[in-house]
Design a protein around this motif. Sequence first.
Motif, PDB file in Angstrom:
ATOM      1  N   LEU A  84      -5.981  -5.620  -7.702  1.00 39.37           N
ATOM      2  CA  LEU A  84      -6.582  -4.487  -6.989  1.00 39.37           C
ATOM      3  C   LEU A  84      -6.001  -4.416  -5.577  1.00 39.37           C
ATOM      4  O   LEU A  84      -6.000  -5.403  -4.843  1.00 39.37           O
ATOM      5  N   LEU A  85      -5.495  -3.256  -5.221  1.00 36.59           N
ATOM      6  CA  LEU A  85      -4.870  -3.060  -3.909  1.00 36.59           C
ATOM      7  C   LEU A  85      -5.725  -2.087  -3.093  1.00 36.59           C
ATOM      8  O   LEU A  85      -5.998  -0.962  -3.534  1.00 36.59           O
ATOM      9  N   LEU A  86      -6.153  -2.514  -1.912  1.00 41.14           N
ATOM     10  CA  LEU A  86      -6.922  -1.665  -1.003  1.00 41.14           C
ATOM     11  C   LEU A  86      -6.024  -1.217   0.136  1.00 41.14           C
ATOM     12  O   LEU A  86      -5.518  -2.018   0.906  1.00 41.14           O
ATOM     13  N   ALA A  87      -5.799   0.081   0.206  1.00 37.94           N
ATOM     14  CA  ALA A  87      -4.969   0.654   1.257  1.00 37.94           C
ATOM     15  C   ALA A  87      -5.723   1.807   1.907  1.00 37.94           C
ATOM     16  O   ALA A  87      -6.813   2.219   1.461  1.00 37.94           O
ATOM     17  N   PHE A  88      -5.151   2.332   2.978  1.00 34.56           N
ATOM     18  CA  PHE A  88      -5.740   3.504   3.619  1.00 34.56           C
ATOM     19  C   PHE A  88      -5.542   4.729   2.731  1.00 34.56           C
ATOM     20  O   PHE A  88      -4.705   4.722   1.821  1.00 34.56           O
ATOM     21  N   PRO A  89      -6.273   5.780   2.974  1.00 36.55           N
ATOM     22  CA  PRO A  89      -6.133   6.989   2.149  1.00 36.55           C
ATOM     23  C   PRO A  89      -4.700   7.491   2.105  1.00 36.55           C
ATOM     24  O   PRO A  89      -3.847   7.143   2.924  1.00 36.55           O
ATOM     25  N   TYR A  90      -4.457   8.368   1.132  1.00 39.32           N
ATOM     26  CA  TYR A  90      -3.105   8.833   0.839  1.00 39.32           C
ATOM     27  C   TYR A  90      -2.423   9.463   2.040  1.00 39.32           C
ATOM     28  O   TYR A  90      -1.220   9.339   2.199  1.00 39.32           O
ATOM     29  N   VAL A  91      -3.186  10.150   2.885  1.00 43.62           N
ATOM     30  CA  VAL A  91      -2.576  10.821   4.027  1.00 43.62           C
ATOM     31  C   VAL A  91      -2.037   9.819   5.044  1.00 43.62           C
ATOM     32  O   VAL A  91      -1.225  10.176   5.901  1.00 43.62           O
ATOM     33  N   ILE A  92      -2.484   8.573   4.932  1.00 45.79           N
ATOM     34  CA  ILE A  92      -2.027   7.533   5.869  1.00 45.79           C
ATOM     35  C   ILE A  92      -1.040   6.582   5.184  1.00 45.79           C
ATOM     36  O   ILE A  92       0.053   6.331   5.679  1.00 45.79           O
ATOM     37  N   ASP A  93      -1.462   6.020   4.023  1.00 43.64           N
ATOM     38  CA  ASP A  93      -0.642   5.055   3.295  1.00 43.64           C
ATOM     39  C   ASP A  93      -0.106   5.684   2.019  1.00 43.64           C
ATOM     40  O   ASP A  93      -0.809   6.415   1.318  1.00 43.64           O
ATOM     41  N   GLU A  94       1.158   5.355   1.730  1.00 42.98           N
ATOM     42  CA  GLU A  94       1.758   5.716   0.446  1.00 42.98           C
ATOM     43  C   GLU A  94       2.055   4.430  -0.315  1.00 42.98           C
ATOM     44  O   GLU A  94       2.779   3.567   0.179  1.00 42.98           O
ATOM     45  N   VAL A  95       1.473   4.295  -1.500  1.00 43.56           N
ATOM     46  CA  VAL A  95       1.657   3.098  -2.328  1.00 43.56           C
ATOM     47  C   VAL A  95       2.724   3.399  -3.380  1.00 43.56           C
ATOM     48  O   VAL A  95       2.587   4.350  -4.163  1.00 43.56           O
ATOM     49  N   ILE A  96       3.770   2.576  -3.380  1.00 49.83           N
ATOM     50  CA  ILE A  96       4.858   2.737  -4.352  1.00 49.83           C
ATOM     51  C   ILE A  96       4.837   1.539  -5.292  1.00 49.83           C
ATOM     52  O   ILE A  96       5.005   0.393  -4.870  1.00 49.83           O
ATOM     53  N   LYS A  97       4.616   1.800  -6.573  1.00 51.71           N
ATOM     54  CA  LYS A  97       4.619   0.744  -7.573  1.00 51.71           C
ATOM     55  C   LYS A  97       6.044   0.534  -8.099  1.00 51.71           C
ATOM     56  O   LYS A  97       6.748   1.507  -8.393  1.00 51.71           O
ATOM     57  N   VAL A  98       6.406  -0.733  -8.248  1.00 49.92           N
ATOM     58  CA  VAL A  98       7.761  -1.076  -8.706  1.00 49.92           C
ATOM     59  C   VAL A  98       7.632  -1.969  -9.939  1.00 49.92           C
ATOM     60  O   VAL A  98       7.063  -3.066  -9.857  1.00 49.92           O
ATOM     61  N   PRO A  99       8.152  -1.560 -11.091  1.00 50.86           N
ATOM     62  CA  PRO A  99       8.025  -2.351 -12.330  1.00 50.86           C
ATOM     63  C   PRO A  99       9.042  -3.498 -12.387  1.00 50.86           C
ATOM     64  O   PRO A  99      10.058  -3.421 -13.088  1.00 50.86           O
ATOM     65  N   ALA A 138      28.270   2.433 -23.919  1.00 47.89           N
ATOM     66  CA  ALA A 138      27.617   1.155 -23.633  1.00 47.89           C
ATOM     67  C   ALA A 138      26.200   1.373 -23.139  1.00 47.89           C
ATOM     68  O   ALA A 138      25.800   2.482 -22.753  1.00 47.89           O
ATOM     69  N   THR A 139      25.427   0.290 -23.161  1.00 47.18           N
ATOM     70  CA  THR A 139      24.062   0.275 -22.633  1.00 47.18           C
ATOM     71  C   THR A 139      23.940  -0.875 -21.644  1.00 47.18           C
ATOM     72  O   THR A 139      24.236  -2.022 -21.988  1.00 47.18           O
ATOM     73  N   LEU A 140      23.521  -0.550 -20.419  1.00 46.51           N
ATOM     74  CA  LEU A 140      23.331  -1.564 -19.383  1.00 46.51           C
ATOM     75  C   LEU A 140      21.848  -1.881 -19.254  1.00 46.51           C
ATOM     76  O   LEU A 140      21.016  -0.983 -19.189  1.00 46.51           O
ATOM     77  N   LYS A 141      21.529  -3.178 -19.218  1.00 44.97           N
ATOM     78  CA  LYS A 141      20.157  -3.621 -19.008  1.00 44.97           C
ATOM     79  C   LYS A 141      20.065  -4.306 -17.650  1.00 44.97           C
ATOM     80  O   LYS A 141      20.928  -5.120 -17.318  1.00 44.97           O
ATOM     81  N   TYR A 142      19.024  -3.956 -16.896  1.00 44.45           N
ATOM     82  CA  TYR A 142      18.878  -4.546 -15.566  1.00 44.45           C
ATOM     83  C   TYR A 142      17.407  -4.756 -15.250  1.00 44.45           C
ATOM     84  O   TYR A 142      16.522  -4.149 -15.868  1.00 44.45           O
ATOM     85  N   GLN A 143      17.158  -5.632 -14.275  1.00 42.92           N
ATOM     86  CA  GLN A 143      15.820  -5.853 -13.754  1.00 42.92           C
ATOM     87  C   GLN A 143      15.831  -5.638 -12.242  1.00 42.92           C
ATOM     88  O   GLN A 143      16.883  -5.758 -11.600  1.00 42.92           O
ATOM     89  N   ILE A 144      14.671  -5.359 -11.698  1.00 43.11           N
ATOM     90  CA  ILE A 144      14.538  -5.152 -10.253  1.00 43.11           C
ATOM     91  C   ILE A 144      14.364  -6.514  -9.599  1.00 43.11           C
ATOM     92  O   ILE A 144      13.388  -7.227  -9.863  1.00 43.11           O
ATOM     93  N   SER A 145      15.316  -6.883  -8.764  1.00 40.59           N
ATOM     94  CA  SER A 145      15.275  -8.193  -8.106  1.00 40.59           C
ATOM     95  C   SER A 145      14.645  -8.118  -6.716  1.00 40.59           C
ATOM     96  O   SER A 145      14.087  -9.100  -6.240  1.00 40.59           O
ATOM     97  N   ASP A 146      14.761  -6.984  -6.045  1.00 39.46           N
ATOM     98  CA  ASP A 146      14.170  -6.813  -4.711  1.00 39.46           C
ATOM     99  C   ASP A 146      13.395  -5.496  -4.702  1.00 39.46           C
ATOM    100  O   ASP A 146      13.981  -4.418  -4.552  1.00 39.46           O
ATOM    101  N   PRO A 147      12.078  -5.549  -4.869  1.00 37.27           N
ATOM    102  CA  PRO A 147      11.300  -4.307  -4.955  1.00 37.27           C
ATOM    103  C   PRO A 147      11.345  -3.476  -3.684  1.00 37.27           C
ATOM    104  O   PRO A 147      11.223  -2.253  -3.735  1.00 37.27           O
ATOM    105  N   VAL A 148      11.507  -4.114  -2.520  1.00 34.13           N
ATOM    106  CA  VAL A 148      11.542  -3.357  -1.270  1.00 34.13           C
ATOM    107  C   VAL A 148      12.810  -2.503  -1.214  1.00 34.13           C
ATOM    108  O   VAL A 148      12.754  -1.300  -0.923  1.00 34.13           O
ATOM    109  N   GLU A 149      13.953  -3.119  -1.464  1.00 34.09           N
ATOM    110  CA  GLU A 149      15.204  -2.356  -1.455  1.00 34.09           C
ATOM    111  C   GLU A 149      15.186  -1.268  -2.528  1.00 34.09           C
ATOM    112  O   GLU A 149      15.630  -0.138  -2.297  1.00 34.09           O
ATOM    113  N   TYR A 150      14.685  -1.624  -3.716  1.00 35.42           N
ATOM    114  CA  TYR A 150      14.658  -0.657  -4.815  1.00 35.42           C
ATOM    115  C   TYR A 150      13.777   0.543  -4.476  1.00 35.42           C
ATOM    116  O   TYR A 150      14.120   1.686  -4.784  1.00 35.42           O
ATOM    117  N   ALA A 151      12.633   0.307  -3.829  1.00 37.88           N
ATOM    118  CA  ALA A 151      11.699   1.394  -3.547  1.00 37.88           C
ATOM    119  C   ALA A 151      12.139   2.262  -2.379  1.00 37.88           C
ATOM    120  O   ALA A 151      11.901   3.477  -2.376  1.00 37.88           O
TER     121      ALA A 151
END
Length: 321
Positions: A70-85, A126-139
């Motif tokens: 559970l993540l508690l942040a300020f309302p949307y007009v103040i905080d933007e929450v970005i989820k990274v899988p 071809a098909t490339l498979k990857y994972q997110i190693s740094d969520p901050v850079e990715y987001a």
Amino acid sequence: MTEGGEKDSQRFIAIINTAIRYCKWLIVILVALICCSGIRVVNNHEVAVVLRFGRLVGDTREEQVKEPGLLLAFPYVIDEVIKVPVGKVHEVSITTHAASADPTYAEIEDTGYVITGDENIIHIDATLKYQISDPVEYALYNSDPETEINGVVSGVMTSCAASKSVDGLLTDQKAEFGNEVIRQAQAILDGMEMGVSIVSLEFKSIKPPSALQYHFDQVNAASVEKETRIQQANQYRERVIPEANAAADKLVSDAQVSQHDRINRANDQVAEFYGLFQEYQQNRDVVYERVFREKVVTIFNQMGGKIVLPEGTNTPQIFLP
């Protein structure tokens, strides 16, 4: 004012009061929704980063990356929450160099392809498979990560294929080619701060243009025949050379045994000769007579039974057993 006008005025005031009352409730609901918009649930395979007025919250990576729960942040007009899988393996189809249809000779240049080091063209899907190693850079630093990854990998494929032969890419150099593409593409993505790590690169197909497929098949068949003949020759060599070595060793061994026997017999004969020569020097007549008799007996034994005819007659005179 008449009685009818008073009634209309009261009805209008009642409508206004009702509208104000509903507006108050609507405002209350909107305020409640805005206040609750900062409450987020981060799933198990995700992490989250929070932007407060567009600025990343937290001074260290541990503070910036919010773990599942559970993540508690300020309302949307103040905080933007970005989820990274971060716990998910993502796939990107690399079809830049794949043939979109079955082109003819004239249409090959209108489809995707790469040029090999021996100046041939092939299609790669071809098909490339990857994972997110740094969520901050990715987001924060990637607006369309899959498009950027596709472009990087496609460019590296073109570069790496230029150092390979078409036969190698179609046969035994696929793994080496894939590893080289992954290595170079990962270095470029790290420099771009994409925040991703390549897991694997799987080739769905590496093939020549369909218009040239028959000629490539003929070349491949000849290559397979060549390898088959080489294997047969190696098997023949592995069988014949040991046999020849064994025969040569036997000949050498037999020659050495024969040499040894002959030397021993020669030594025995030399020793016998010197022994007889010493006796001869001491008593020449006796030794001469003895040797003469021994040789005559030996000759007679070899001759067997004989009839001796004296010269000038046909009548047998002497029989020597």
